[in-house]
Design an enzyme around this catalytic site. Sequence first.
Site, short mmCIF file in Angstrom:
data_model
loop_
_atom_site.label_atom_id
_atom_site.label_comp_id
_atom_site.label_asym_id
_atom_site.label_seq_id
_atom_site.Cartn_x
_atom_site.Cartn_y
_atom_site.Cartn_z
N GLN A 96 39.98 35.94 52.37
CA GLN A 96 39.71 37.21 51.68
C GLN A 96 38.63 37.00 50.62
O GLN A 96 38.16 37.95 50.01
CB GLN A 96 40.99 37.69 51.00
CG GLN A 96 42.15 37.93 51.94
CD GLN A 96 43.45 38.05 51.17
OE1 GLN A 96 43.82 39.13 50.71
NE2 GLN A 96 44.16 36.95 51.02
N HIS B 245 36.53 40.14 53.60
CA HIS B 245 36.07 41.05 52.54
C HIS B 245 34.60 40.85 52.19
O HIS B 245 34.16 41.23 51.10
CB HIS B 245 36.96 40.90 51.29
CG HIS B 245 38.37 41.37 51.51
ND1 HIS B 245 39.42 41.02 50.68
CD2 HIS B 245 38.90 42.20 52.45
CE1 HIS B 245 40.53 41.59 51.11
NE2 HIS B 245 40.24 42.31 52.18
C1 BJW Z 1 46.99 29.68 43.12
C2 BJW Z 1 46.26 28.89 42.25
C3 BJW Z 1 46.10 27.57 42.64
C4 BJW Z 1 46.30 30.80 41.38
N1 BJW Z 1 46.64 27.15 43.80
N2 BJW Z 1 47.53 29.24 44.25
C5 BJW Z 1 48.95 49.30 53.55
C6 BJW Z 1 49.89 49.33 52.54
C7 BJW Z 1 49.51 49.57 51.22
C8 BJW Z 1 48.18 49.82 50.89
C9 BJW Z 1 47.25 49.80 51.89
C10 BJW Z 1 47.63 49.53 53.20
N3 BJW Z 1 46.50 49.54 53.96
C11 BJW Z 1 45.44 49.80 53.18
C12 BJW Z 1 45.85 49.98 51.92
C13 BJW Z 1 44.97 50.30 50.74
C14 BJW Z 1 44.28 49.10 50.16
C15 BJW Z 1 45.36 48.15 49.66
O1 BJW Z 1 45.70 47.15 50.27
N4 BJW Z 1 45.90 48.44 48.49
C16 BJW Z 1 46.99 47.65 47.91
C17 BJW Z 1 46.43 46.79 46.78
C18 BJW Z 1 48.03 48.61 47.41
N5 BJW Z 1 43.41 48.45 51.13
C19 BJW Z 1 42.14 48.85 51.32
O2 BJW Z 1 41.66 49.78 50.72
C20 BJW Z 1 41.33 48.12 52.37
N6 BJW Z 1 40.69 49.03 53.24
C21 BJW Z 1 41.35 49.83 54.08
O3 BJW Z 1 42.53 49.77 54.24
O4 BJW Z 1 40.55 50.70 54.75
C22 BJW Z 1 41.13 51.65 55.63
C23 BJW Z 1 40.00 52.29 56.39
C24 BJW Z 1 40.03 52.25 57.77
C25 BJW Z 1 38.97 52.84 58.48
C26 BJW Z 1 37.92 53.45 57.80
C27 BJW Z 1 37.91 53.49 56.42
C28 BJW Z 1 38.97 52.90 55.70
C29 BJW Z 1 40.20 47.31 51.73
C30 BJW Z 1 40.66 46.27 50.79
C31 BJW Z 1 39.46 45.59 50.13
C32 BJW Z 1 39.88 44.64 49.03
N7 BJW Z 1 38.73 44.22 48.32
C33 BJW Z 1 38.87 43.25 47.23
C34 BJW Z 1 37.54 43.20 46.46
C35 BJW Z 1 36.49 42.47 47.32
C36 BJW Z 1 35.17 42.43 46.65
C37 BJW Z 1 35.18 41.62 45.38
O5 BJW Z 1 35.48 40.41 45.40
O6 BJW Z 1 34.86 42.20 44.35
O7 BJW Z 1 39.21 41.96 47.75
S1 BJW Z 1 40.24 43.61 46.19
C38 BJW Z 1 40.66 41.93 45.81
O8 BJW Z 1 41.99 41.64 46.29
C39 BJW Z 1 39.71 41.09 46.69
C40 BJW Z 1 40.62 40.05 47.24
O9 BJW Z 1 40.07 39.50 48.42
C41 BJW Z 1 41.91 40.79 47.44
C42 BJW Z 1 43.13 39.92 47.52
O10 BJW Z 1 43.36 39.23 46.32
P1 BJW Z 1 43.90 37.73 46.36
O11 BJW Z 1 42.91 36.86 47.00
O12 BJW Z 1 45.26 37.71 46.92
O13 BJW Z 1 43.88 37.35 44.79
P2 BJW Z 1 45.00 37.63 43.66
O14 BJW Z 1 44.33 37.49 42.36
O15 BJW Z 1 45.74 38.86 43.92
O16 BJW Z 1 46.05 36.43 43.87
C43 BJW Z 1 45.72 35.08 43.57
C44 BJW Z 1 46.90 34.21 43.98
O17 BJW Z 1 46.55 32.86 43.81
C45 BJW Z 1 48.18 34.45 43.13
O18 BJW Z 1 49.30 34.57 44.00
C46 BJW Z 1 48.29 33.18 42.29
O19 BJW Z 1 49.63 32.83 42.02
C47 BJW Z 1 47.63 32.17 43.19
N8 BJW Z 1 47.03 31.02 42.54
N9 BJW Z 1 45.89 29.71 41.15
C48 BJW Z 1 47.37 28.05 44.54
N10 BJW Z 1 45.43 26.71 41.84
#
Ligand code: BJW
Length: 246
Positions: free
Chosen positions: A100, A118
């Site tokens: 991601q 992403h």
């Molecule tokens: C460690 C550590 C160490 C720390 N060792 N571990 C179904 C259900 C509910 C909602 C939705 C759904 N389907 C869609 C949605 C809506 C939405 C969504 O998911 N919302 C939820 C948040 C509620 N999704 C979307 O909008 C997606 N699009 C979509 O569904 O489109 C539909 C569509 C279809 C057809 C036409 C048009 C539309 C798109 C999602 C895009 C997400 N983008 C981002 C930003 C990217 C750009 C940028 O970087 O600026 O992506 S958001 C952000 O979150 C980023 C990440 O990739 C993503 C995930 O985050 P991640 O990687 O999990 O990070 P953290 O910070 O959350 O977690 C870090 C973890 O590491 C923690 O657990 C720590 O404990 C751990 N950690 N240090 C090991 N050393």
Amino acid sequence: MEFPAEFLNALKNAESVLFFTGAGISAESGVPTFRGKEGLWKNYRPEELATLNAFLENPDRVWEWYEFRRGIVRKAKPNAAHLAIVEFEKYFREVVVVTQNVDDLHNRAGSREVYELHGNIEKNFCLRCGKRYDAKEFNDSEHAPHCPGCGGLVRPAVVWFGEALPADVMKSAEEAAKQCDVCFVVGTSAVVYPAAYIPFKAKSSGAFVVEVNIQPTEFTPYANLSLTGKAGEILPEVLRKLKEVR
Ligand code: BJW
Ligand code: ZN
């Protein structure tokens, strides 16, 4: 570090391994995560910065946020977790990284098969004509740039909330999830969909799913095994063990 026999057995017999990664894998490289106390979003609501509407309302503000992050990512180096994943390639027929992250660190580490769900922060594209640009072409621009070809606004080539993930990349990631024997879920809060379906797809297709995180997540109840600790410490430990069992 001791690992359960069931996990070692799964590793011993695996042909295909998938790593599903999130921001936590790059934390030890100095790249901030999104959520949590130290997260990039502690001072913002995601929808203020990571949506097309936010960009159209205030392109310079969103552009500035990405330029700030590009600065961090360019100084960062792949860490022991990224490098351990590359080493896994010596032991299995197939090692796929489904990430991601937009930080490019898996590619820079040398992983051969990386699916970026992403996008990639080192790329931009024009909102009007779609032309893609390397981020370095507009380096140090304080303002969201305009396309030299058509004058349209240029934006980062990342996937914002409400936007579709690249269909071909998602399809390849789903195929890899269906085929893998062991799936590692590393450093992700597993709350953002549709990306977060990937480890569920692996599990329902019969893979042994191992979570690596410093704390429990939404996915923890579904993992076959949870390894608690830093990715940069745990993955090299798993690699050491792998050398004994393979
Ligand atoms: C460690 C550590 C160490 C720390 N060792 N571990 C179904 C259900 C509910 C909602 C939705 C759904 N389907 C869609 C949605 C809506 C939405 C969504 O998911 N919302 C939820 C948040 C509620 N999704 C979307 O909008 C997606 N699009 C979509 O569904 O489109 C539909 C569509 C279809 C057809 C036409 C048009 C539309 C798109 C999602 C895009 C997400 N983008 C981002 C930003 C990217 C750009 C940028 O970087 O600026 O992506 S958001 C952000 O979150 C980023 C990440 O990739 C993503 C995930 O985050 P991640 O990687 O999990 O990070 P953290 O910070 O959350 O977690 C870090 C973890 O590491 C923690 O657990 C720590 O404990 C751990 N950690 N240090 C090991 N050393
Ligand atoms: Zn253009």
